[in-house]
Structures are given as C-alpha cells and as structure tokens.
Design an enzyme around this catalytic site. Structure first.
Site, short mmCIF file in Angstrom:
data_model
loop_
_atom_site.label_atom_id
_atom_site.label_comp_id
_atom_site.label_asym_id
_atom_site.label_seq_id
_atom_site.Cartn_x
_atom_site.Cartn_y
_atom_site.Cartn_z
N ALA A 20 0.95 -1.15 -0.10
CA ALA A 20 -0.12 0.12 -0.05
C ALA A 20 0.71 1.13 0.06
O ALA A 20 0.33 2.40 -0.68
CB ALA A 20 -0.85 -0.23 1.23
N GLY A 23 1.83 1.66 -3.55
CA GLY A 23 0.68 1.70 -4.42
C GLY A 23 0.15 3.17 -4.19
O GLY A 23 -0.66 3.80 -4.98
N ASP A 24 -0.03 3.77 -2.75
CA ASP A 24 -0.27 5.19 -2.68
C ASP A 24 0.56 6.19 -3.65
O ASP A 24 -0.13 6.91 -4.25
CB ASP A 24 0.00 5.37 -1.18
CG ASP A 24 -0.30 6.89 -0.98
OD1 ASP A 24 -1.65 7.37 -1.14
OD2 ASP A 24 0.65 7.67 -0.59
N GLY A 25 1.77 5.95 -3.56
CA GLY A 25 2.65 6.68 -4.59
C GLY A 25 2.32 6.64 -6.13
O GLY A 25 2.31 7.60 -6.82
#
Length: 126
Positions: A20, A23-25
């Site tokens: 995550a 994935g956030d980036g």
C-alpha cells in the site's frame, strides 16, 4: 510510467502495508498525470483536484468499480490490503488501503499496463 526494477524482492512476501505504501505513490502519480494531461491548470487547482481524487472516500468508491474486474490473484491482494491493521478505522480507509496494496503489487510485479487499465476504470475513464 515505467516500472522501476524492484531488485530481488518477491512481491508476494511483502506485507500488505508495504504494498500500500508503494501503491499510494503510484495512484497519486497517475492522478497527477491525468490532471496535468487533461488541461493546463494552476498548481493550486491541480492540488485541490488531486486531493479530492486520492482521499479515502474516492479510492473506496473507485474500488467498488474495480471489484468485478479483478482476477482471483488481484482479489486476494486487495483483501489482504483491506484487512491489514492500520492506524485509521472505517470501511473507506480499509477499502482504500486495499486499492493501494493492489496498485503497489501490480506495479512492483511489472504489470504497469494492468495498473493503467484499472486506473482508467477507477477514475471513470472507461
């Protein structure tokens, strides 16, 4: 966006929160790319639009659009991320963490085209 070389990391062994984190980036970069390529806007306007698209509520709604499109492997990664113990509570935050874990997993696996395909559906482009 070209996938970076993750080295010898087996993405299947990474924690859902590590996925995550990546994935956030990835998701935020894709949001920014989309906003900039849609129109030339002042940076303050771009920032406000990006914040609206990456907040947990928006990511949760995006995940609802993506769920029917996921294969078994992707669904399992999403569930691992959704069920991870985070500092935040609430179903929107859990679904958003699942979405971010999925995007991190796909990106680190070198499946950037799949990330782009899902992103287009997530933000209503397809």
């Amino acid at each position: 966006m070209e996938q970076l070389q993750p080295g010898n990391v087996n993405v299947r062994t990474l924690s859902p929160l590590a996925l995550a984190f990546v994935g956030d980036g990835v998701y935020e970069l894709m949001v920014r790319e989309r906003l900039v390529t849609e129109a030339n806007r002042p940076s303050g306007v771009l920032h406000k639009q990006a914040v609206t698209m990456v907040r947990a509520e928006a990511q949760s709604a995006a995940m609802e659009r993506l769920l029917p499109l996921l294969n078994e492997e992707e669904s399992a990664v999403y569930r691992r991320g959704r069920n991870a113990h985070t500092a935040r509570t609430g179903s929107d935050y859990h679904r958003a963490t699942g979405l971010e874990a999925l995007f991190g997993y796909l990106y680190l696996s070198g499946r950037v085209e799949r990330v782009r395909e899902l992103f287009a559906v997530a933000v209503g482009g397809t």
